[in-house]
Design a protein around this motif. Sequence first.
Motif, mmCIF file in Angstrom:
data_model
loop_
_atom_site.group_PDB
_atom_site.id
_atom_site.type_symbol
_atom_site.label_atom_id
_atom_site.label_comp_id
_atom_site.label_asym_id
_atom_site.label_seq_id
_atom_site.Cartn_x
_atom_site.Cartn_y
_atom_site.Cartn_z
ATOM 1 N N GLY A 1 0.483 -1.382 -0.420
ATOM 2 C CA GLY A 1 -0.201 0.239 -0.313
ATOM 3 C C GLY A 1 0.491 1.058 -0.164
ATOM 4 O O GLY A 1 0.317 2.114 -1.156
ATOM 5 N N GLU A 2 2.166 0.833 0.512
ATOM 6 C CA GLU A 2 2.855 2.431 0.991
ATOM 7 C C GLU A 2 4.252 2.282 0.421
ATOM 8 O O GLU A 2 5.114 3.343 0.399
ATOM 9 N N GLY A 3 4.569 1.125 -0.565
ATOM 10 C CA GLY A 3 6.013 1.221 -0.735
ATOM 11 C C GLY A 3 6.789 0.692 0.675
ATOM 12 O O GLY A 3 6.829 0.377 1.342
ATOM 13 N N PRO A 4 7.892 -0.042 0.090
ATOM 14 C CA PRO A 4 8.999 -0.964 0.716
ATOM 15 C C PRO A 4 9.499 0.354 2.241
ATOM 16 O O PRO A 4 10.133 -0.650 2.631
ATOM 17 N N GLU A 5 9.566 1.346 1.584
ATOM 18 C CA GLU A 5 10.759 1.797 2.416
ATOM 19 C C GLU A 5 9.802 2.314 4.101
ATOM 20 O O GLU A 5 10.436 1.420 4.619
ATOM 21 N N ARG A 6 8.481 2.211 3.782
ATOM 22 C CA ARG A 6 7.536 2.330 5.122
ATOM 23 C C ARG A 6 7.458 1.232 5.451
ATOM 24 O O ARG A 6 7.373 0.907 6.669
ATOM 25 N N ALA A 7 7.521 -0.107 4.689
ATOM 26 C CA ALA A 7 7.631 -1.983 5.416
ATOM 27 C C ALA A 7 8.626 -1.719 5.926
ATOM 28 O O ALA A 7 8.587 -2.505 6.507
ATOM 29 N N TYR A 8 9.782 -1.076 5.260
ATOM 30 C CA TYR A 8 11.258 -1.706 5.669
ATOM 31 C C TYR A 8 11.581 -1.309 6.652
ATOM 32 O O TYR A 8 12.091 -1.411 8.211
ATOM 33 N N GLU A 9 11.137 -0.012 7.525
ATOM 34 C CA GLU A 9 11.155 0.874 9.101
ATOM 35 C C GLU A 9 9.769 -0.474 10.048
ATOM 36 O O GLU A 9 10.477 -0.208 10.542
#
Length: 192
Positions: free
Chosen positions: A62-70
Amino acid sequence: QIGNPQREATALSNVVHLHMDVGNYPAAIEAAQQAIAADAALDDPWGLAIDHANLVEALLNGEGPERAYEELREVAPKAVALGDIDLSIDVIETSAAIWAGLGHGPRAATLLGAAEKQRRIAGIPRAAPDQQQLDRFIEPARVRVAEQTWNDALRKGAAMGLEDAVAEATTPRTGPPPEQTTRHTQTKAETT
């Protein structure tokens, strides 16, 4: 209506997947956050680990890999520490998809190799929807990495235990992805 908080928390966790299946990622993120609140109220660490893993997957889509990584960096060690092999494999595979989405193909392959080894050991095949979800991120990364590099990274991952795979998955990001560095170097060489 029944008034059973445990069943409500479980249902909320399952609702995340229903929203994911139809591609409604904002609703999946919201449902995951509600499930986290419900399991936190029950003081259920296993339920919370599942809810957070679901949130990572919903954020990735939904928001992309950067946000998921956090979010992943916070939850992966706790989830794997519970000793649930199915949950651990899901976390490592989602990590592989995140790193692929971030443009780090070799790290994605390493994590994929670790997850595949654990699947073989546990005798847990990957379900078709999970394979499709993984392919969505892995395949674009795979074509940007030399075959030998990809295969070497898979073998490296297959030699890892779960704790090492989590350490690899949660490694801090530094610098641009290797693929971007390679493309930049090639472009520079072509112009000189």
